[in-house]
Design a protein around this motif. Structure first.
Motif, mmCIF file in Angstrom:
data_model
loop_
_atom_site.group_PDB
_atom_site.id
_atom_site.type_symbol
_atom_site.label_atom_id
_atom_site.label_comp_id
_atom_site.label_asym_id
_atom_site.label_seq_id
_atom_site.Cartn_x
_atom_site.Cartn_y
_atom_site.Cartn_z
ATOM 1 N N VAL A 37 -4.480 2.633 1.828
ATOM 2 C CA VAL A 37 -3.229 3.058 2.448
ATOM 3 C C VAL A 37 -2.567 4.084 1.532
ATOM 4 C CG1 VAL A 37 -0.941 2.239 3.131
ATOM 5 C CG2 VAL A 37 -2.924 0.814 3.555
ATOM 6 N N ASN A 38 -1.921 5.090 2.119
ATOM 7 C CA ASN A 38 -1.123 6.034 1.329
ATOM 8 C C ASN A 38 0.128 5.311 0.841
ATOM 9 O OD1 ASN A 38 -2.817 8.277 1.683
ATOM 10 N ND2 ASN A 38 -1.949 8.622 3.704
ATOM 11 N N LEU A 39 0.385 5.406 -0.441
ATOM 12 C CA LEU A 39 1.489 4.653 -1.043
ATOM 13 C C LEU A 39 2.787 5.455 -1.073
ATOM 14 C CD1 LEU A 39 -0.336 3.147 -4.135
ATOM 15 C CD2 LEU A 39 0.155 2.024 -1.979
ATOM 16 N N PRO A 40 3.934 4.761 -0.950
ATOM 17 C CA PRO A 40 5.223 5.430 -1.158
ATOM 18 C C PRO A 40 5.371 5.785 -2.644
ATOM 19 C CG PRO A 40 5.539 3.082 -0.768
ATOM 20 C CD PRO A 40 4.081 3.363 -0.572
ATOM 21 N N SER A 41 6.269 6.698 -2.947
ATOM 22 C CA SER A 41 6.378 7.252 -4.302
ATOM 23 C C SER A 41 6.618 6.202 -5.393
ATOM 24 C CB SER A 41 7.462 8.319 -4.356
ATOM 25 O OG SER A 41 8.695 7.775 -3.977
ATOM 26 N N THR A 42 7.464 5.207 -5.138
ATOM 27 C CA THR A 42 7.747 4.211 -6.188
ATOM 28 C C THR A 42 6.495 3.424 -6.561
ATOM 29 O OG1 THR A 42 8.464 2.649 -4.495
ATOM 30 C CG2 THR A 42 10.181 3.852 -5.657
ATOM 31 N N LEU A 43 5.749 3.020 -5.556
ATOM 32 C CA LEU A 43 4.530 2.249 -5.805
ATOM 33 C C LEU A 43 3.442 3.158 -6.366
ATOM 34 C CD1 LEU A 43 3.808 -0.687 -5.531
ATOM 35 C CD2 LEU A 43 2.918 -0.244 -3.273
ATOM 36 N N ARG A 44 3.399 4.403 -5.924
ATOM 37 C CA ARG A 44 2.409 5.372 -6.406
ATOM 38 C C ARG A 44 2.578 5.573 -7.906
ATOM 39 N NH1 ARG A 44 3.620 10.319 -3.642
ATOM 40 N NH2 ARG A 44 3.050 9.158 -1.794
ATOM 41 N N PHE A 58 -1.927 -5.613 -5.355
ATOM 42 C CA PHE A 58 -1.519 -6.906 -5.895
ATOM 43 C C PHE A 58 -2.239 -7.182 -7.216
ATOM 44 C CE2 PHE A 58 -2.015 -11.448 -6.472
ATOM 45 C CZ PHE A 58 -0.688 -11.856 -6.428
ATOM 46 N N MET A 59 -3.529 -6.856 -7.264
ATOM 47 C CA MET A 59 -4.304 -7.095 -8.484
ATOM 48 C C MET A 59 -3.782 -6.240 -9.642
ATOM 49 S SD MET A 59 -8.019 -7.573 -6.723
ATOM 50 C CE MET A 59 -8.972 -7.809 -8.195
ATOM 51 N N ARG A 60 -3.364 -4.994 -9.353
ATOM 52 C CA ARG A 60 -2.789 -4.128 -10.391
ATOM 53 C C ARG A 60 -1.470 -4.701 -10.900
ATOM 54 N NH1 ARG A 60 -4.484 1.467 -10.264
ATOM 55 N NH2 ARG A 60 -6.735 1.272 -10.241
ATOM 56 N N VAL A 61 -0.635 -5.163 -9.988
ATOM 57 C CA VAL A 61 0.655 -5.742 -10.379
ATOM 58 C C VAL A 61 0.421 -6.987 -11.223
ATOM 59 C CG1 VAL A 61 2.766 -6.839 -9.537
ATOM 60 C CG2 VAL A 61 1.926 -4.766 -8.430
ATOM 61 N N TRP A 62 -0.510 -7.846 -10.794
ATOM 62 C CA TRP A 62 -0.808 -9.080 -11.537
ATOM 63 C C TRP A 62 -1.334 -8.740 -12.928
ATOM 64 C CZ3 TRP A 62 0.620 -13.676 -12.133
ATOM 65 C CH2 TRP A 62 -0.162 -14.598 -12.817
ATOM 66 N N LEU A 89 9.918 -4.246 -7.058
ATOM 67 C CA LEU A 89 10.229 -5.591 -6.544
ATOM 68 C C LEU A 89 11.710 -5.736 -6.200
ATOM 69 C CD1 LEU A 89 8.009 -7.776 -8.913
ATOM 70 C CD2 LEU A 89 7.456 -6.898 -6.648
ATOM 71 N N LEU A 90 12.251 -4.734 -5.541
ATOM 72 C CA LEU A 90 13.627 -4.740 -5.023
ATOM 73 C C LEU A 90 14.683 -4.945 -6.102
ATOM 74 C CD1 LEU A 90 13.082 -6.894 -1.802
ATOM 75 C CD2 LEU A 90 12.983 -4.402 -2.009
ATOM 76 N N GLY A 91 14.377 -4.591 -7.337
ATOM 77 C CA GLY A 91 15.348 -4.682 -8.421
ATOM 78 C C GLY A 91 15.632 -6.090 -8.900
ATOM 79 N N GLU A 99 6.477 -15.499 -4.029
ATOM 80 C CA GLU A 99 7.066 -14.409 -3.231
ATOM 81 C C GLU A 99 6.523 -13.031 -3.612
ATOM 82 O OE1 GLU A 99 11.334 -13.585 -3.695
ATOM 83 O OE2 GLU A 99 11.287 -14.706 -5.561
ATOM 84 N N LEU A 100 5.708 -12.961 -4.643
ATOM 85 C CA LEU A 100 5.171 -11.686 -5.098
ATOM 86 C C LEU A 100 4.368 -10.951 -4.009
ATOM 87 C CD1 LEU A 100 5.238 -9.985 -7.660
ATOM 88 C CD2 LEU A 100 3.175 -11.139 -8.409
ATOM 89 N N PRO A 101 3.417 -11.601 -3.318
ATOM 90 C CA PRO A 101 2.671 -10.888 -2.265
ATOM 91 C C PRO A 101 3.567 -10.336 -1.160
ATOM 92 C CG PRO A 101 1.566 -12.943 -2.795
ATOM 93 C CD PRO A 101 2.889 -12.950 -3.514
ATOM 94 N N SER A 102 4.575 -11.091 -0.750
ATOM 95 C CA SER A 102 5.448 -10.611 0.326
ATOM 96 C C SER A 102 6.302 -9.430 -0.137
ATOM 97 C CB SER A 102 6.318 -11.735 0.873
ATOM 98 O OG SER A 102 7.132 -12.272 -0.134
ATOM 99 N N LEU A 103 6.691 -9.395 -1.409
ATOM 100 C CA LEU A 103 7.455 -8.262 -1.929
ATOM 101 C C LEU A 103 6.584 -7.007 -2.013
ATOM 102 C CD1 LEU A 103 9.544 -10.005 -4.731
ATOM 103 C CD2 LEU A 103 10.392 -9.078 -2.574
ATOM 104 N N ILE A 104 5.332 -7.176 -2.369
ATOM 105 C CA ILE A 104 4.410 -6.038 -2.428
ATOM 106 C C ILE A 104 4.103 -5.549 -1.017
ATOM 107 C CG2 ILE A 104 2.046 -5.366 -3.020
ATOM 108 C CD1 ILE A 104 2.356 -7.257 -5.471
#
Length: 113
Positions: A37-44, A58-62, A89-91, A99-104
Protein backbone atom coordinates in the motif's frame (compact mmCIF):
# COMPACT_ATOMS: atom_id res chain seq x y z
CA UNK A 1 1.22 -15.55 -8.26
CA UNK A 2 3.21 -18.55 -7.09
CA UNK A 3 5.43 -16.42 -4.83
CA UNK A 4 2.37 -14.87 -3.20
CA UNK A 5 0.90 -18.32 -2.51
CA UNK A 6 4.17 -19.32 -0.86
CA UNK A 7 4.15 -16.16 1.26
CA UNK A 8 0.62 -16.92 2.42
CA UNK A 9 1.58 -20.45 3.48
CA UNK A 10 4.63 -19.27 5.43
CA UNK A 11 2.65 -16.44 6.98
CA UNK A 12 -0.07 -18.77 8.21
CA UNK A 13 2.47 -20.70 10.27
CA UNK A 14 3.42 -17.50 12.11
CA UNK A 15 -0.11 -16.38 12.91
CA UNK A 16 -2.01 -17.19 16.13
CA UNK A 17 -4.79 -19.80 15.90
CA UNK A 18 -7.68 -17.26 16.01
CA UNK A 19 -6.13 -15.29 13.17
CA UNK A 20 -5.42 -18.48 11.19
CA UNK A 21 -9.09 -19.39 11.37
CA UNK A 22 -10.19 -15.91 10.28
CA UNK A 23 -7.71 -15.98 7.38
CA UNK A 24 -8.77 -19.48 6.32
CA UNK A 25 -12.44 -18.50 6.43
CA UNK A 26 -11.79 -15.26 4.52
CA UNK A 27 -8.61 -15.27 2.37
CA UNK A 28 -9.26 -11.61 1.46
CA UNK A 29 -8.27 -10.66 5.04
CA UNK A 30 -4.83 -12.16 4.47
CA UNK A 31 -4.49 -10.30 1.18
CA UNK A 32 -5.27 -7.05 3.02
CA UNK A 33 -2.45 -7.82 5.47
CA UNK A 34 0.22 -8.60 2.87
CA UNK A 35 -0.68 -6.36 -0.11
CA UNK A 36 1.61 -3.38 -0.65
CA UNK A 37 0.00 0.00 0.00
CA UNK A 38 1.18 3.57 -0.64
CA UNK A 39 1.87 5.08 2.77
CA UNK A 40 0.87 8.53 4.06
CA UNK A 41 3.79 10.88 4.77
CA UNK A 42 3.96 10.36 8.56
CA UNK A 43 4.15 6.59 8.26
CA UNK A 44 6.46 6.83 5.22
CA UNK A 45 8.97 8.81 7.29
CA UNK A 46 8.79 6.32 10.16
CA UNK A 47 9.13 3.18 8.01
CA UNK A 48 11.54 4.66 5.46
CA UNK A 49 9.62 3.26 2.48
CA UNK A 50 6.86 4.59 0.27
CA UNK A 51 5.07 1.22 0.06
CA UNK A 52 4.71 -1.59 2.56
CA UNK A 53 2.12 -4.13 3.65
CA UNK A 54 0.13 -3.67 6.84
CA UNK A 55 1.86 -6.70 8.34
CA UNK A 56 5.28 -5.40 7.26
CA UNK A 57 4.50 -2.04 8.83
CA UNK A 58 3.45 -3.66 12.11
CA UNK A 59 6.65 -5.71 12.12
CA UNK A 60 8.74 -2.53 11.57
CA UNK A 61 6.96 -0.75 14.42
CA UNK A 62 7.42 -3.78 16.72
CA UNK A 63 11.11 -3.98 15.79
CA UNK A 64 11.48 -0.25 16.58
CA UNK A 65 9.81 -0.77 19.98
CA UNK A 66 12.11 -3.68 20.85
CA UNK A 67 15.29 -1.99 19.54
CA UNK A 68 14.64 1.17 21.55
CA UNK A 69 13.44 -0.64 24.71
CA UNK A 70 10.10 1.17 24.71
CA UNK A 71 8.17 -1.54 26.54
CA UNK A 72 7.33 -0.57 30.10
CA UNK A 73 9.69 -2.56 32.37
CA UNK A 74 6.91 -3.09 34.93
CA UNK A 75 4.23 -4.08 32.41
CA UNK A 76 5.45 -5.55 29.12
CA UNK A 77 1.95 -5.12 27.64
CA UNK A 78 2.42 -1.34 27.61
CA UNK A 79 4.61 0.65 25.22
CA UNK A 80 6.03 4.01 26.34
CA UNK A 81 6.08 6.05 23.12
CA UNK A 82 8.98 8.31 22.20
CA UNK A 83 8.43 11.33 19.92
CA UNK A 84 8.96 9.32 16.72
CA UNK A 85 6.46 6.64 17.75
CA UNK A 86 3.94 9.24 18.98
CA UNK A 87 3.90 10.72 15.47
CA UNK A 88 2.24 7.57 14.08
CA UNK A 89 0.20 6.55 17.14
CA UNK A 90 -2.08 9.60 17.44
CA UNK A 91 0.29 11.37 19.84
CA UNK A 92 -0.42 8.95 22.69
CA UNK A 93 2.32 8.82 25.37
CA UNK A 94 1.50 5.16 26.20
CA UNK A 95 -0.15 2.45 24.13
CA UNK A 96 -1.38 -0.98 25.13
CA UNK A 97 0.05 -3.72 22.88
CA UNK A 98 -3.48 -4.92 22.13
CA UNK A 99 -4.42 -1.57 20.53
CA UNK A 100 -1.22 -1.26 18.49
CA UNK A 101 -2.53 -3.08 15.35
CA UNK A 102 -5.71 -0.99 15.27
CA UNK A 103 -3.70 2.25 15.58
CA UNK A 104 -1.44 1.20 12.70
CA UNK A 105 -4.46 0.14 10.64
CA UNK A 106 -5.78 3.72 10.78
CA UNK A 107 -2.97 4.75 8.37
CA UNK A 108 -4.10 2.28 5.72
CA UNK A 109 -6.98 2.84 3.29
CA UNK A 110 -10.30 1.13 3.95
CA UNK A 111 -10.75 -2.20 2.18
CA UNK A 112 -13.48 -2.22 -0.47
CA UNK A 113 -16.40 -4.46 0.47
Amino acid sequence: MHARKKAKTGLRRMLPHKVKKAVTDNPKKLANLIDLVNLPSTLREFVGQSQISRLGCFMRVWSYIKTNNLQDPNNKNVVNCDEKLKSILLGKPQVDLAELPSLIKLHFPKEPK
